[in-house]
Design a protein around this motif. Structure first.
Motif, PDB file in Angstrom:
ATOM      1  N   LEU A 233      10.965  12.936 -11.502  1.00 36.20           N
ATOM      2  CA  LEU A 233      11.211  11.561 -11.054  1.00 36.20           C
ATOM      3  C   LEU A 233      11.752  11.660  -9.641  1.00 36.20           C
ATOM      4  CD1 LEU A 233      11.399   8.493 -11.799  1.00 36.20           C
ATOM      5  CD2 LEU A 233      13.782   8.955 -12.389  1.00 36.20           C
ATOM      6  N   PHE A 234      11.121  10.943  -8.722  1.00 36.23           N
ATOM      7  CA  PHE A 234      11.549  11.011  -7.329  1.00 36.23           C
ATOM      8  C   PHE A 234      11.194   9.713  -6.642  1.00 36.23           C
ATOM      9  CE2 PHE A 234      11.112  12.281  -2.839  1.00 36.23           C
ATOM     10  CZ  PHE A 234      12.322  12.926  -2.643  1.00 36.23           C
ATOM     11  N   THR A 235      12.102   9.240  -5.795  1.00 33.55           N
ATOM     12  CA  THR A 235      11.825   8.053  -4.992  1.00 33.55           C
ATOM     13  C   THR A 235      12.032   8.386  -3.522  1.00 33.55           C
ATOM     14  OG1 THR A 235      14.083   7.210  -5.157  1.00 33.55           O
ATOM     15  CG2 THR A 235      12.502   6.451  -6.817  1.00 33.55           C
ATOM     16  N   ALA A 236      11.293   7.678  -2.685  1.00 31.36           N
ATOM     17  CA  ALA A 236      11.461   7.825  -1.245  1.00 31.36           C
ATOM     18  C   ALA A 236      12.891   7.431  -0.886  1.00 31.36           C
ATOM     19  CB  ALA A 236      10.455   6.935  -0.510  1.00 31.36           C
TER      20      ALA A 236
ATOM     21  N   GLU B  55      14.227   5.674   1.391  1.00 31.17           N
ATOM     22  CA  GLU B  55      14.469   4.251   1.699  1.00 31.17           C
ATOM     23  C   GLU B  55      14.396   3.356   0.466  1.00 31.17           C
ATOM     24  OE1 GLU B  55      10.013   4.867   2.429  1.00 31.17           O
ATOM     25  OE2 GLU B  55      11.849   6.028   2.746  1.00 31.17           O
ATOM     26  N   ALA B  56      13.885   3.874  -0.645  1.00 35.22           N
ATOM     27  CA  ALA B  56      13.769   3.076  -1.872  1.00 35.22           C
ATOM     28  C   ALA B  56      14.926   3.307  -2.834  1.00 35.22           C
ATOM     29  CB  ALA B  56      12.447   3.406  -2.569  1.00 35.22           C
ATOM     30  N   ARG B  57      15.780   4.257  -2.535  1.00 36.06           N
ATOM     31  CA  ARG B  57      16.866   4.591  -3.458  1.00 36.06           C
ATOM     32  C   ARG B  57      17.890   3.464  -3.538  1.00 36.06           C
ATOM     33  NH1 ARG B  57      16.901  10.637  -1.269  1.00 36.06           N
ATOM     34  NH2 ARG B  57      14.837  11.105  -2.085  1.00 36.06           N
ATOM     35  N   GLY B  58      18.365   3.244  -4.762  1.00 33.99           N
ATOM     36  CA  GLY B  58      19.354   2.198  -4.991  1.00 33.99           C
ATOM     37  C   GLY B  58      18.770   0.798  -5.035  1.00 33.99           C
ATOM     38  N   LYS B  59      17.450   0.690  -5.055  1.00 36.02           N
ATOM     39  CA  LYS B  59      16.788  -0.621  -5.039  1.00 36.02           C
ATOM     40  C   LYS B  59      16.021  -0.909  -6.325  1.00 36.02           C
ATOM     41  CE  LYS B  59      16.460  -0.646  -0.047  1.00 36.02           C
ATOM     42  NZ  LYS B  59      15.569  -0.590   1.109  1.00 36.02           N
ATOM     43  N   GLY B  60      16.258  -0.113  -7.368  1.00 33.55           N
ATOM     44  CA  GLY B  60      15.629  -0.380  -8.660  1.00 33.55           C
ATOM     45  C   GLY B  60      14.311   0.319  -8.910  1.00 33.55           C
ATOM     46  N   VAL B  61      13.855   1.132  -7.985  1.00 38.70           N
ATOM     47  CA  VAL B  61      12.560   1.789  -8.138  1.00 38.70           C
ATOM     48  C   VAL B  61      12.608   2.844  -9.240  1.00 38.70           C
ATOM     49  CG1 VAL B  61      10.798   3.194  -6.966  1.00 38.70           C
ATOM     50  CG2 VAL B  61      11.874   1.267  -5.777  1.00 38.70           C
ATOM     51  N   GLY B  62      13.621   3.686  -9.232  1.00 35.79           N
ATOM     52  CA  GLY B  62      13.759   4.701 -10.284  1.00 35.79           C
ATOM     53  C   GLY B  62      13.885   4.059 -11.653  1.00 35.79           C
ATOM     54  N   ARG B  63      14.688   3.015 -11.750  1.00 35.64           N
ATOM     55  CA  ARG B  63      14.857   2.286 -13.013  1.00 35.64           C
ATOM     56  C   ARG B  63      13.526   1.692 -13.472  1.00 35.64           C
ATOM     57  NH1 ARG B  63      19.157   0.092 -15.615  1.00 35.64           N
ATOM     58  NH2 ARG B  63      20.503   0.589 -13.845  1.00 35.64           N
ATOM     59  N   ALA B  64      12.765   1.121 -12.549  1.00 39.96           N
ATOM     60  CA  ALA B  64      11.476   0.525 -12.902  1.00 39.96           C
ATOM     61  C   ALA B  64      10.507   1.582 -13.420  1.00 39.96           C
ATOM     62  CB  ALA B  64      10.880  -0.202 -11.688  1.00 39.96           C
ATOM     63  N   LEU B  65      10.511   2.760 -12.810  1.00 44.15           N
ATOM     64  CA  LEU B  65       9.654   3.846 -13.292  1.00 44.15           C
ATOM     65  C   LEU B  65      10.059   4.270 -14.701  1.00 44.15           C
ATOM     66  CD1 LEU B  65       9.433   5.874  -9.975  1.00 44.15           C
ATOM     67  CD2 LEU B  65       7.445   5.035 -11.264  1.00 44.15           C
ATOM     68  N   ILE B  66      11.352   4.415 -14.944  1.00 46.53           N
ATOM     69  CA  ILE B  66      11.825   4.813 -16.276  1.00 46.53           C
ATOM     70  C   ILE B  66      11.499   3.734 -17.304  1.00 46.53           C
ATOM     71  CG2 ILE B  66      13.895   5.245 -17.658  1.00 46.53           C
ATOM     72  CD1 ILE B  66      15.069   6.636 -15.124  1.00 46.53           C
TER      73      ILE B  66
ATOM     74  N   GLU C 232       0.825  -1.219   0.000  1.00 50.79           N
ATOM     75  CA  GLU C 232       0.000   0.000   0.000  1.00 50.79           C
ATOM     76  C   GLU C 232       0.855   1.264   0.000  1.00 50.79           C
ATOM     77  OE1 GLU C 232      -3.414  -0.029  -0.181  1.00 50.79           O
ATOM     78  OE2 GLU C 232      -3.128  -2.185  -0.464  1.00 50.79           O
ATOM     79  N   ARG C 233       2.159   1.114  -0.014  1.00 53.88           N
ATOM     80  CA  ARG C 233       3.077   2.263   0.129  1.00 53.88           C
ATOM     81  C   ARG C 233       3.626   2.740  -1.203  1.00 53.88           C
ATOM     82  NH1 ARG C 233       6.086   5.824   2.108  1.00 53.88           N
ATOM     83  NH2 ARG C 233       8.271   5.660   2.712  1.00 53.88           N
ATOM     84  N   LEU C 234       3.465   4.031  -1.479  1.00 48.67           N
ATOM     85  CA  LEU C 234       4.074   4.642  -2.655  1.00 48.67           C
ATOM     86  C   LEU C 234       5.547   4.896  -2.364  1.00 48.67           C
ATOM     87  CD1 LEU C 234       1.140   5.028  -3.644  1.00 48.67           C
ATOM     88  CD2 LEU C 234       1.822   7.293  -4.411  1.00 48.67           C
ATOM     89  N   LEU C 235       6.405   4.401  -3.259  1.00 50.86           N
ATOM     90  CA  LEU C 235       7.849   4.549  -3.104  1.00 50.86           C
ATOM     91  C   LEU C 235       8.457   5.519  -4.096  1.00 50.86           C
ATOM     92  CD1 LEU C 235       8.856   0.808  -2.612  1.00 50.86           C
ATOM     93  CD2 LEU C 235       8.512   2.558  -0.848  1.00 50.86           C
ATOM     94  N   GLY C 236       7.719   5.844  -5.161  1.00 45.00           N
ATOM     95  CA  GLY C 236       8.281   6.739  -6.166  1.00 45.00           C
ATOM     96  C   GLY C 236       7.206   7.287  -7.083  1.00 45.00           C
ATOM     97  N   ILE C 237       7.556   8.410  -7.739  1.00 49.30           N
ATOM     98  CA  ILE C 237       6.660   9.046  -8.694  1.00 49.30           C
ATOM     99  C   ILE C 237       7.430   9.425  -9.950  1.00 49.30           C
ATOM    100  CG2 ILE C 237       5.016   9.942  -6.988  1.00 49.30           C
ATOM    101  CD1 ILE C 237       6.481  12.661  -7.134  1.00 49.30           C
ATOM    102  N   ALA C 238       6.731   9.415 -11.064  1.00 51.69           N
ATOM    103  CA  ALA C 238       7.278   9.899 -12.327  1.00 51.69           C
ATOM    104  C   ALA C 238       6.163  10.635 -13.054  1.00 51.69           C
ATOM    105  CB  ALA C 238       7.796   8.743 -13.178  1.00 51.69           C
ATOM    106  N   HIS C 239       6.411  11.886 -13.402  1.00 55.98           N
ATOM    107  CA  HIS C 239       5.449  12.697 -14.158  1.00 55.98           C
ATOM    108  C   HIS C 239       6.011  12.925 -15.545  1.00 55.98           C
ATOM    109  CE1 HIS C 239       4.663  14.452  -9.935  1.00 55.98           C
ATOM    110  NE2 HIS C 239       3.904  13.384 -10.124  1.00 55.98           N
ATOM    111  N   TYR C 240       5.164  12.766 -16.534  1.00 56.58           N
ATOM    112  CA  TYR C 240       5.629  12.923 -17.908  1.00 56.58           C
ATOM    113  C   TYR C 240       4.548  13.552 -18.762  1.00 56.58           C
ATOM    114  CZ  TYR C 240       3.037   8.548 -18.745  1.00 56.58           C
ATOM    115  OH  TYR C 240       2.064   7.575 -18.828  1.00 56.58           O
ATOM    116  N   LEU C 241       4.983  14.110 -19.886  1.00 56.28           N
ATOM    117  CA  LEU C 241       4.028  14.719 -20.804  1.00 56.28           C
ATOM    118  C   LEU C 241       4.504  14.508 -22.234  1.00 56.28           C
ATOM    119  CD1 LEU C 241       5.220  17.777 -21.887  1.00 56.28           C
ATOM    120  CD2 LEU C 241       5.052  18.087 -19.424  1.00 56.28           C
ATOM    121  N   TYR C 242       3.562  14.599 -23.143  1.00 56.82           N
ATOM    122  CA  TYR C 242       3.857  14.460 -24.563  1.00 56.82           C
ATOM    123  C   TYR C 242       3.776  15.826 -25.240  1.00 56.82           C
ATOM    124  CZ  TYR C 242       3.169   9.460 -23.884  1.00 56.82           C
ATOM    125  OH  TYR C 242       3.275   8.159 -23.454  1.00 56.82           O
ATOM    126  N   HIS C 243       4.650  16.026 -26.214  1.00 55.76           N
ATOM    127  CA  HIS C 243       4.599  17.252 -26.999  1.00 55.76           C
ATOM    128  C   HIS C 243       5.116  16.979 -28.403  1.00 55.76           C
ATOM    129  CE1 HIS C 243       8.973  18.099 -26.812  1.00 55.76           C
ATOM    130  NE2 HIS C 243       8.912  17.641 -25.582  1.00 55.76           N
TER     131      HIS C 243
END
Length: 159
Positions: free
Chosen positions: A97-100, A102-113, A71-82
């Motif tokens: 792009l931002f991760t909590a 405690e989630a850094r270095g655990k693949g969360v940012g990579r998974a969002l990208i 139930e915990r959000l660990l990261g966000i990514a906002h994007y737009l098309y132009h």
């Protein structure tokens, strides 16, 4: 939807939902603080409110992904098309792009990208790009493995 496994278990990447607001806001505020926008320099509340509304308005080109563990959000990514003058298809700009912590270095940012790459390709985008501050060495270590540095310098003037 993407599933990644990290040290804390399975991470699901999905679109943000209205009920995510409270946890999204914590991450959003953390992202803003990272870039010096907190306290007296914080964004005006109406900017955050407008951003959240745009993320859920189907007529807007702005979208949000979240990384969730249970139930915990660990990261966000906002994007737009132009549009682009050098490509026919849409271009996707990863704006935030931002991760909590405690989630850094655990693949969360990579998974969002990676999920953003999948969605952008499915939407016909020909390119995904983003910018970061040159001092953001931690993020740049990840970015150097998932994209190429274009070498461009960004200039801007607030109006």
């Amino acid at each position: 939807m993407d599933q990644q496994t990290d040290a804390s278990g399975s991470v699901e990447i999905r679109s943000a939902r209205p009920e995510d607001y409270a946890q999204w806001k914590v991450l959003w505020d953390g992202y803003q603080a990272f870039y010096g926008r907190s306290g007296p320099t914080a964004l005006a509340p109406h900017i955050t409110e407008t951003t959240w509304a745009r993320l859920h308005d189907v007529s807007e080109p702005v979208h949000a992904l979240v990384a969730v563990n249970g139930e915990r959000l660990l990261g966000i990514a906002h994007y737009l098309y132009h549009r682009s003058t050098t490509l026919v298809g849409p271009t996707c700009y990863l704006q935030d792009l931002f991760t909590a912590e405690e989630a850094r270095g655990k693949g969360v940012g990579r998974a969002l990208i990676e999920e953003l790459y999948r969605r952008a390709a499915a939407d016909g985008a020909e390119r995904v790009y983003w910018q970061t501050h040159h001092t953001n060495a931690t993020a740049r270590r990840l970015y150097d493995t998932v994209a190429e540095d274009s070498g461009f310098v960004v200039y801007r003037r607030n109006l």
